[in-house]
Design an enzyme around this catalytic site. Structure first.
Site, PDB file in Angstrom:
ATOM      1  N   GLU A  42       7.109  -9.461  26.041  1.00  0.00           N
ATOM      2  CA  GLU A  42       7.243  -9.144  24.562  1.00  0.00           C
ATOM      3  C   GLU A  42       7.346  -7.513  24.365  1.00  0.00           C
ATOM      4  OE1 GLU A  42       4.015  -9.249  20.708  1.00  0.00           O
ATOM      5  OE2 GLU A  42       3.214  -9.496  22.841  1.00  0.00           O
ATOM      6  N   LYS A 109       8.070 -13.372  15.481  1.00  0.00           N
ATOM      7  CA  LYS A 109       6.631 -13.571  15.805  1.00  0.00           C
ATOM      8  C   LYS A 109       5.906 -14.014  14.375  1.00  0.00           C
ATOM      9  CE  LYS A 109       2.644 -11.715  18.026  1.00  0.00           C
ATOM     10  NZ  LYS A 109       2.205 -10.361  18.905  1.00  0.00           N
ATOM     11  N   CYS A 145       3.287 -14.263  22.467  1.00  0.00           N
ATOM     12  CA  CYS A 145       2.109 -13.765  22.619  1.00  0.00           C
ATOM     13  C   CYS A 145       1.001 -14.397  21.508  1.00  0.00           C
ATOM     14  CB  CYS A 145       2.028 -12.312  22.482  1.00  0.00           C
ATOM     15  SG  CYS A 145       0.505 -11.608  23.111  1.00  0.00           S
TER      16      CYS A 145
END
Length: 555
Positions: A42, A109, A145
């Site tokens: 990430e 994200k 994540c």
């Protein structure tokens, strides 16, 4: 199956050029060794967490240019690269899906953590759409994540929508026991989504944070097929089995058709041993010291060596992290220092091969007292005189730092920091507080662990009663409860936010609990001025626990 390369990289926040070079090297290796997909961590291009750097347009622009350059070199590899994207004035924590020398799609994200050490909602807008990569061999999903941590979040959504493998790129910081917690969570998600998960994490120290790596490949039944080592870089290629393709209609899912290159060469999956307990904390601290020192441009460190266990453990960690030739210890005995403290310090440095300077402070201490004689008057010795000694020592260490360029390592532990049992501008002086998030009882555990590897810390340092040695016959227990009583109270009060009544109900004496809580509450101003230190618990001072200094609340 899909052949996926996981590049577990140690990156530097803000070093876009250096980070891009690391990603490019991983890309070249994946191409050479026959992987079909490469996953890097990430925000690999910027490093994590970039914090207010992402408010600088020039920084965001440079990172976008870097990811475009990387895409232009990916060839027929599918590369999933973390970076900061910008759209219509908003910025996103993003994953570029690169193939055929271009960016084929960008995933934003969805789940932005805003607790503990995370501040992602301060910076990023949340994504809303998913991208599934349709290939001739498999359907591959991509998420970032925290998207995997939510039970019904994006990872599961992609599995339900048809993903047979989900690539999850991460910058997941370490705390004690987290590797087990993370692994259990991912196994649950894989079973629920009926998909394999290729999880890649970054590794390294970044200010207070430590990233432990431990990248994983998990099959749809929740079995671990590969596990990267903790606390070191790693590259492995894994043949990832396919899950059961779901068929749930999801209007938020976009499908992208890409061709996977033909896999060739050999896979290199390995299931590294999972570190736990004192071992994993020790390795986290060692990595944190090495990276903080090196990434901030220092070569050597200096430690004030008292003959006590905190400074001994700090010195050993520094020697293991940087090499003993890069550690300078300074013993600064006073008239109140015991002879065994000096002897123990000499034994420690002999065991480690560290240079030791001995600078007695009796002379400057007497000079201070003469200067302050008219101000202090005939009052008996008290806290002021104790703190003068600590500040003389801090001043000497900073003078050595200024002259030779060494970084000063502060040696105080979390128990002392919590209760204010530390001297501002004295033993708190330094650029990094190595044990800031380590309770005193854990200092003993870590010391015992280190001595199982080789004889480092003399036994007398471990077994003698702890003392600041700032007045005759002083013991820590004169001012604080015994550490085996104090530390559990602190853990409940600080890390679990338990009330005084709740801690008493857990079996502790009310008077002791109230005293400890008051010490913690009154010491916030000291902690705010303390050096940063690596986070190893669930709630570290600073990034995790943020309380006002001026605070009228008391239970």
């Amino acid at each position: 199956m899909v052949r996926i390369a996981l590049a577990q990289l140690n990156l530097v926040v803000g070093d876009i050029s250096g980070n891009t070079s690391k990603v490019a090297a991983a890309m070249d290796r994946a191409l050479d060794e026959g992987a079909q997909v490469l996953a890097v961590p990430e925000l690999a291009v910027t490093g994590y967490p970039p914090e207010d750097l992402v408010l600088k347009k020039s920084f965001v622009g440079a990172n976008i240019a870097a990811v475009k350059d990387l895409a232009s070199r990916c060839g027929d590899l599918v590369a999933v690269i973390g970076f900061v994207d910008e759209r219509d004035g908003d910025i996103f924590n993003a994953a570029a899906i690169c193939n055929q020398n271009e960016i084929a799609a960008i995933y934003h994200k969805h789940v932005l953590p805003n607790y503990g050490v995370f501040d992602e909602r301060r910076y990023f807008a949340a994504g809303r759409r998913h991208h599934l990569i349709d290939t001739q061999e498999a359907v591959v999903g991509v998420c970032v994540c925290e998207d995997a941590w939510i039970p019904t979040g994006p990872l599961v959504t992609q599995g339900d929508a048809g993903a047979q493998v989900v690539v999850n790129i991460n910058a997941s910081p370490f705390h004690k026991g987290k590797v087990r917690e993370r692994e259990q969570m991912l196994c649950e998600r894989a079973r629920r989504a009926k998909t394999s998960i290729a999880y890649v994490n970054c590794v390294g120290g970044q200010d207070e944070l430590v990233f432990d790596g431990g990248s994983l490949v998990i099959d749809p039944d929740g079995n671990v097929l590969a596990r990267g080592p903790q606390f070191e870089e790693d590259f492995q290629i894994v043949d990832v089995p396919l899950g059961v393709a779901g068929d749930a209609a999801k209007p938020s899912v976009d499908r992208i058709k890409l061709d996977l290159r033909e896999a060739h060469g050999e896979c290199s999956p390995h299931v590294s041993r999972r570190r736990e307990g004192a071992e994993e904390v020790y390795e986290a601290l060692r990595l944190a010291v090495r990276d903080y020192v090196r990434k901030n441009g220092f070569e050597r460190v200096v430690v004030g060596l008292s003959g006590g266990i905190d400074s001994a453990l700090t010195s050993v960690i520094a020697a293991d992290a940087l090499g003993p030739e890069n550690v300078l210890c300074v013993a600064m005995p006073s008239e109140f220092s015991s002879s065994h403290s000096v002897d123990d310090s000499r034994k420690l440095v002999a065991n480690l091969g560290i240079e030791l300077l001995e600078i007695p402070i009796r002379s400057p201490y007497d000079a201070y007292l003469r200067v302050l004689e008219n101000t202090f008057g005939p009052a008996p010795m008290g806290l002021a005189e104790e703190n003068v000694q600590a500040r003389i020592r801090g001043n000497l260490l900073m003078a050595i730092s200024n002259r030779y360029g060494h970084l000063v390592l502060a040696t105080g532990n979390k128990s002392e920091m919590a209760c204010g049992y530390a001297t501002l501008y004295g033993d708190m002086a330094g650029g990094l507080a190595v044990l800031k998030d380590v309770f005193k009882t854990e200092v003993y555990e870590l010391s015992r662990h280190r001595n199982t590897l080789s004889e480092a810390i003399p036994e007398n340092i471990i077994t003698k009663a702890p003392s600041a040695e700032l007045r005759p016959d002083q013991k820590d227990s004169d001012s604080l409860p015994p550490y085996d009583v104090l530390d559990p109270i602190l853990e409940l009060y600080i890390e679990e936010d338990s009330s005084i009544d709740g801690i008493v109900e857990a079996g502790f004496d009310r008077e002791t609990v109230v005293k400890v809580a008051r010490l913690v509450d009154r010491s916030e101003y000291k902690r705010r001025q303390a050096a940063p230190g690596p986070k190893v618990t669930t709630k570290a001072f600073g990034r995790d626990r943020r309380l006002p200094i001026t605070n009228g609340w008391r239970e």
